[in-house]
Design a protein around this motif. Structure first.
Motif, PDB file in Angstrom:
ATOM      1  N   LYS A  10      12.016  -5.688   3.158  1.00 40.75           N
ATOM      2  CA  LYS A  10      11.362  -4.490   2.622  1.00 40.75           C
ATOM      3  C   LYS A  10      10.112  -4.118   3.423  1.00 40.75           C
ATOM      4  O   LYS A  10       9.937  -2.970   3.833  1.00 40.75           O
ATOM      5  CB  LYS A  10      11.020  -4.697   1.138  1.00 40.75           C
ATOM      6  N   SER A  29       7.222  -1.399  -2.839  1.00 39.59           N
ATOM      7  CA  SER A  29       8.240  -2.444  -2.923  1.00 39.59           C
ATOM      8  C   SER A  29       8.081  -3.195  -4.232  1.00 39.59           C
ATOM      9  O   SER A  29       6.982  -3.281  -4.797  1.00 39.59           O
ATOM     10  CB  SER A  29       8.128  -3.419  -1.746  1.00 39.59           C
ATOM     11  N   PHE A  66      17.553  -3.297  -1.809  1.00 43.99           N
ATOM     12  CA  PHE A  66      17.742  -4.288  -0.754  1.00 43.99           C
ATOM     13  C   PHE A  66      18.448  -5.498  -1.361  1.00 43.99           C
ATOM     14  O   PHE A  66      18.078  -5.951  -2.449  1.00 43.99           O
ATOM     15  CB  PHE A  66      16.394  -4.709  -0.167  1.00 43.99           C
ATOM     16  N   PHE A  68      11.439   0.524  -2.420  1.00 43.96           N
ATOM     17  CA  PHE A  68      12.381  -0.501  -1.993  1.00 43.96           C
ATOM     18  C   PHE A  68      12.364  -1.606  -3.048  1.00 43.96           C
ATOM     19  O   PHE A  68      11.295  -2.136  -3.362  1.00 43.96           O
ATOM     20  CB  PHE A  68      11.970  -1.109  -0.652  1.00 43.96           C
TER      21      PHE A  68
END
Length: 436
Positions: free
Chosen positions: A61, A137, A159, A53
């Motif tokens: 996230k 992430s 995102f 992410f």
């Protein structure tokens, strides 16, 4: 809500207390979490793949990773990569076969860009054999900051910053929870819609930042008659540069600089001044000045060559006077670049020439151009063409071949259709007696 642990009073931030537990509760990210979208389908299928992410802070996230673990009934284990060692990674992987984790472990690696190559390689075998599932992430573009071996084993999801409207919804949910909890002590929080809107606008698409800011405002407010009232004046006094997410040498830094230069290239004064103002807020004078000078040479170039020393002078003034006055010559320079005619003919010419050199088109310099000092000297016999000095001829020009013989007639520079270059073109057409 505060809770007692041992003898210490611990306060759980409101952002954590209202963290969504279902995909339908997540604010934003409809492009990947909306009904029928791929990430939502993956999570609801309860059969996860390794994922990355990436996107700005506070966009959900970690929340989505926790929901994914819950839906798949896997144990969620989070590691922050800023201070992680190889041993920490191995310990996390080795626990995947433990009886305490019957459905396996979803290993969440926060800020994976901080792992070095060796640390990332430790993950590869477990990712291959399925011992663990990984969600990593990062706030950086993974295609630049993560090694290909990891990338090739993961599905990447971007995102995006949360819209002000969606942040408003989350803030109202936080406020509702606050009032429910404060009802136990008969204290009410009053927060007008205009305050909610103001907070949602100033927090830069970061939902966690918005909720934490609301939390701080409430805690800092005065209680009168069992009420705490938030006002726009209070928000302004606490704001500062609260809405700016910036890490020098991070992706936001380069995105801003890219937008700054592309706005000047696109002749949009308003956008260029906006990005200049943002960069000035971060005190990034060096990057501003560099992009300005590059843009003057690359994008205005021969359409208005006088701009180059003008921009250099504006940059020198800005560096000499410093902030805050530096903003004035820089604004002058930015608007001048925007309003000037554009030409990238010189930029294209040097790129073509460099591409030829890199492709192996390297030939000997013609003999008459070589630095041979005895050519034509008294008493020295020469049997080759001598260099002809252009200033000895009318109009300071003589027809001559300056390129290597194998490159003869190669054209790199092609005049653009602006007044300046067309005037040069016409001048040399007359000098060389070229026909239209």
């Amino acid at each position: 809500m505060p809770f007692l642990s041992g003898c210490k009073l611990m306060y759980i931030p409101i952002a954590e207390r209202i963290r969504p537990t279902k995909i339908s509760e997540v604010s934003g990210q409809k492009h990947i979490l909306g009904p029928g979208k791929i990430l939502r389908n993956l999570i609801e299928s309860k059969r996860l793949v390794n994922m990355i992410f990436y996107g700005p802070p506070g966009t959900g996230k970690t929340t989505v990773a926790k929901i994914a673990a819950k839906n798949s009934q896997m144990s969620f284990k989070s590691l922050n990569c800023t201070s992680l060692s190889v041993a920490d990674i191995k310990d996390a992987i080795s626990s995947s076969g433990d009886i305490f984790y019957p459905n396996g472990i979803l290993l969440y690696l926060d800020e994976i860009q901080y792992l070095n190559k060796k640390q990332q390689q430790v993950l590869l075998e477990s990712m291959e054999n399925g011992d663990i599932k990984i969600i990593a992430s990062t706030t950086e573009n993974p295609y630049f900051s993560i090694y290909n071996a990891i990338l090739s084993r993961c599905v990447v999801f971007e995102f995006k910053s949360v819209s002000p409207e969606e942040i408003e919804t989350a803030l109202k949910r936080a406020l509702h929870l606050y009032n429910e909890e404060s009802g136990e002590i008969n204290e009410k929080i009053e927060c007008p819609d205009e305050v909610i809107k103001e907070i949602s606008k100033i927090t830069g698409g970061d939902i966690r930042k918005a909720i934490n800011f609301l939390d701080a405002c409430i805690l800092a407010s005065n209680s009168q008659n069992s009420k705490r009232r938030l006002t726009k004046e209070m928000i302004k006094s606490l704001t500062g540069n609260f809405g700016l997410n910036y890490e020098k040498n991070g992706e936001t830094h380069y995105n801003l600089l890219s937008a700054f230069q592309k706005s000047m290239r696109g002749s949009d004064c308003d956008a260029a001044i906006y990005y200049l103002a943002m960069l000035l807020e971060f005190g990034d004078l060096i990057s501003i000045c560099r992009r300005l000078m590059v843009c003057a040479c690359e994008d205005v170039g021969l359409a208005y060559p006088q701009i180059i020393p003008i921009i250099k002078s504006a940059v020198d003034i800005a560096n000499q006077v410093g902030m805050p006055e530096a903003r004035i010559p820089l604004a002058d320079a930015v608007i001048l670049v925007c309003l000037s005619p554009k030409s990238n003919s010189a930029y294209n010419a040097i790129n073509k020439a460099q591409n030829d050199i890199k492709s192996g088109k390297i030939f000997e310099v013609p003999r008459h151009l070589q630095n041979v000092h005895c050519d034509g000297a008294e008493g020295v016999q020469v049997n080759f063409e001598k260099y002809l000095y252009p200033h000895d001829f009318p109009n300071h020009w003589i027809k001559e071949n300056y390129l290597p013989e194998s490159m003869k007639n190669t054209v790199y520079y092609e005049p653009d259709f602006n007044k300046n270059e067309q005037a040069f073109k016409e001048y040399w057409r007359k000098i060389k007696n070229e026909k239209l």
